[in-house]
Design a protein around this motif. Structure first.
Motif, mmCIF file in Angstrom:
data_model
loop_
_atom_site.group_PDB
_atom_site.id
_atom_site.type_symbol
_atom_site.label_atom_id
_atom_site.label_comp_id
_atom_site.label_asym_id
_atom_site.label_seq_id
_atom_site.Cartn_x
_atom_site.Cartn_y
_atom_site.Cartn_z
ATOM 1 N N ALA A 125 -16.721 44.807 26.850
ATOM 2 C CA ALA A 125 -15.274 44.988 26.673
ATOM 3 C C ALA A 125 -14.512 43.852 27.349
ATOM 4 O O ALA A 125 -13.522 43.347 26.802
ATOM 5 C CB ALA A 125 -14.843 46.344 27.239
ATOM 6 N N TYR A 126 -14.970 43.435 28.520
ATOM 7 C CA TYR A 126 -14.317 42.328 29.225
ATOM 8 C C TYR A 126 -14.408 41.039 28.407
ATOM 9 O O TYR A 126 -13.414 40.325 28.242
ATOM 10 C CB TYR A 126 -14.945 42.131 30.605
ATOM 11 C CG TYR A 126 -14.378 40.930 31.327
ATOM 12 C CD1 TYR A 126 -13.149 41.005 31.966
ATOM 13 C CD2 TYR A 126 -15.057 39.717 31.333
ATOM 14 C CE1 TYR A 126 -12.604 39.891 32.597
ATOM 15 C CE2 TYR A 126 -14.531 38.606 31.964
ATOM 16 C CZ TYR A 126 -13.301 38.701 32.595
ATOM 17 O OH TYR A 126 -12.773 37.603 33.216
ATOM 18 N N VAL A 127 -15.601 40.732 27.912
ATOM 19 C CA VAL A 127 -15.776 39.513 27.114
ATOM 20 C C VAL A 127 -14.866 39.558 25.893
ATOM 21 O O VAL A 127 -14.164 38.583 25.584
ATOM 22 C CB VAL A 127 -17.254 39.323 26.702
ATOM 23 C CG1 VAL A 127 -17.400 38.218 25.660
ATOM 24 C CG2 VAL A 127 -18.107 39.016 27.928
ATOM 25 N N GLN A 128 -14.859 40.667 25.176
ATOM 26 C CA GLN A 128 -14.017 40.801 23.977
ATOM 27 C C GLN A 128 -12.535 40.588 24.314
ATOM 28 O O GLN A 128 -11.803 39.958 23.555
ATOM 29 C CB GLN A 128 -14.208 42.179 23.326
ATOM 30 C CG GLN A 128 -15.595 42.395 22.750
ATOM 31 C CD GLN A 128 -15.857 41.630 21.460
ATOM 32 O OE1 GLN A 128 -15.043 40.868 20.969
ATOM 33 N NE2 GLN A 128 -17.049 41.830 20.910
ATOM 34 N N ALA A 129 -12.108 41.102 25.461
ATOM 35 C CA ALA A 129 -10.700 40.993 25.863
ATOM 36 C C ALA A 129 -10.300 39.549 26.183
ATOM 37 O O ALA A 129 -9.116 39.211 26.135
ATOM 38 C CB ALA A 129 -10.424 41.890 27.065
ATOM 39 N N GLN A 130 -11.280 38.694 26.516
ATOM 40 C CA GLN A 130 -10.981 37.304 26.876
ATOM 41 C C GLN A 130 -10.955 36.364 25.677
ATOM 42 O O GLN A 130 -10.529 35.219 25.792
ATOM 43 C CB GLN A 130 -12.026 36.779 27.878
ATOM 44 C CG GLN A 130 -12.201 37.619 29.126
ATOM 45 C CD GLN A 130 -10.895 37.962 29.806
ATOM 46 O OE1 GLN A 130 -10.092 37.085 30.105
ATOM 47 N NE2 GLN A 130 -10.653 39.246 30.034
ATOM 48 N N LEU A 131 -11.410 36.829 24.521
ATOM 49 C CA LEU A 131 -11.541 35.946 23.359
ATOM 50 C C LEU A 131 -10.194 35.591 22.733
ATOM 51 O O LEU A 131 -9.341 36.457 22.557
ATOM 52 C CB LEU A 131 -12.410 36.611 22.287
ATOM 53 C CG LEU A 131 -13.876 36.820 22.634
ATOM 54 C CD1 LEU A 131 -14.550 37.631 21.530
ATOM 55 C CD2 LEU A 131 -14.573 35.484 22.821
ATOM 56 N N PRO A 132 -10.021 34.343 22.352
ATOM 57 C CA PRO A 132 -8.840 33.975 21.559
ATOM 58 C C PRO A 132 -8.928 34.673 20.188
ATOM 59 O O PRO A 132 -10.014 35.060 19.756
ATOM 60 C CB PRO A 132 -8.963 32.454 21.398
ATOM 61 C CG PRO A 132 -9.961 32.018 22.414
ATOM 62 C CD PRO A 132 -10.851 33.190 22.680
ATOM 63 N N THR A 181 -15.050 35.179 17.834
ATOM 64 C CA THR A 181 -15.753 36.463 17.846
ATOM 65 C C THR A 181 -16.936 36.366 18.798
ATOM 66 O O THR A 181 -17.397 35.273 19.127
ATOM 67 C CB THR A 181 -16.290 36.834 16.439
ATOM 68 O OG1 THR A 181 -17.201 35.823 16.022
ATOM 69 C CG2 THR A 181 -15.151 36.982 15.440
ATOM 70 N N ALA A 182 -17.413 37.508 19.218
ATOM 71 C CA ALA A 182 -18.607 37.570 20.066
ATOM 72 C C ALA A 182 -19.528 38.637 19.506
ATOM 73 O O ALA A 182 -19.072 39.662 18.994
ATOM 74 C CB ALA A 182 -18.225 37.901 21.503
ATOM 75 N N SER A 183 -20.818 38.365 19.584
ATOM 76 C CA SER A 183 -21.799 39.376 19.204
ATOM 77 C C SER A 183 -22.782 39.522 20.355
ATOM 78 O O SER A 183 -22.948 38.602 21.165
ATOM 79 C CB SER A 183 -22.514 38.995 17.909
ATOM 80 O OG SER A 183 -23.205 37.776 18.077
ATOM 81 N N PHE A 184 -23.428 40.664 20.422
ATOM 82 C CA PHE A 184 -24.304 40.968 21.547
ATOM 83 C C PHE A 184 -25.637 41.500 21.043
ATOM 84 O O PHE A 184 -25.690 42.215 20.053
ATOM 85 C CB PHE A 184 -23.664 42.024 22.453
ATOM 86 C CG PHE A 184 -22.317 41.631 22.981
ATOM 87 C CD1 PHE A 184 -22.202 40.915 24.153
ATOM 88 C CD2 PHE A 184 -21.158 41.980 22.292
ATOM 89 C CE1 PHE A 184 -20.959 40.545 24.639
ATOM 90 C CE2 PHE A 184 -19.912 41.619 22.774
ATOM 91 C CZ PHE A 184 -19.806 40.900 23.949
#
Length: 151
Positions: free
Chosen positions: A41-48, A52-55
Motif C-alpha cells: 500500500a505504501y509503494v502504491q501510494a508513492q507512485l506517480p 504502475t507496480a506489480s508484486f
C-alpha cells in the motif's frame, strides 16, 4: 534493485522498468501478511499517476521469540557460560529465520537460536569467515545445553 540496460558497457537512456527484491526481518508479534499489505500500500501510494507496480510473493514466515522465563533459557545460558568462561549475552536476533517460527506455529514449541560467531565474522557479508575455535566450542556448547535441559 535493478533496471534498464544491465549488460557490459553503458547506455545513456532512462529505463522503462525498475525491479527490486525486498525481504523483511520480523520481530515478535509482527504479522508477515499484514506487513506485506502495508508495504504494498505504501509503494502504491508513492507512485506517480503514469506508473504502475506489480508484486510477486515468495513466501512468509512469522518471527519467533522464546521467553527468558523459560527454564530451558536459563539452563542454556549457564551451559554457555561454562563452555566459554564468561556469561552468555542475550542479543535477541535470528527470530525471523522461517523454521524457528514454524516450530512455534506448527509444532507448538519454542526454538532456541544460539549463535557462536564473533562480531568480526561479518556473517552474510562478502568477506564472511568463521573461526574453528567457535565451531568447536559451539559443538561442545550444544552438548552442554542438551545435557542441562534433558537431565
Amino acid at each position: 534493485i535493478w533496471g534498464g540496460y544491465t549488460g557490459d558497457g553503458f547506455k545513456t537512456v532512462l529505463p522503462a522498468k525498475a525491479h527490486a527484491k525486498i525481504s523483511f526481518r520480523l520481530v515478535s508479534r509482527q504479522d508477515p501478511l499484514k506487513l506485506r499489505a502495508a508495504f504494498r500500500a505504501y509503494v502504491q501510494a508513492q507512485l506517480p499517476p503514469d506508473c504502475t507496480a506489480s508484486f510477486e510473493s515468495h513466501g512468509t514466515a512469522p518471527a519467533s521469540t522464546m521467553s527468558m522465563a523459560d527454564p530451558a533459557f536459563e539452563a542454556a545460558r549457564r551451559a554457555l557460560g561454562e563452555e566459554w568462561g564468561m556469561p552468555a549475552a542475550f542479543i535477541g536476533c535470528g527470530g525471523s529465520i522461517p523454521i524457528a517460527g514454524y516450530f512455534k506455529t506448527v509444532l507448538g514449541m519454542d526454538a532456541m537460536l544460539i549463535g557462536f560467531g564473533k562480531d568480526s565474522d561479518q556473517i552474510h557479508s562478502p568477506n564472511e569467515k568463521y573461526d574453528l575455535e567457535c565451531f568447536h566450542k559451539g559443538v561442545r556448547s550444544w552438548a552442554r545445553i542438551l545435557a542441562r535441559i534433558t537431565g
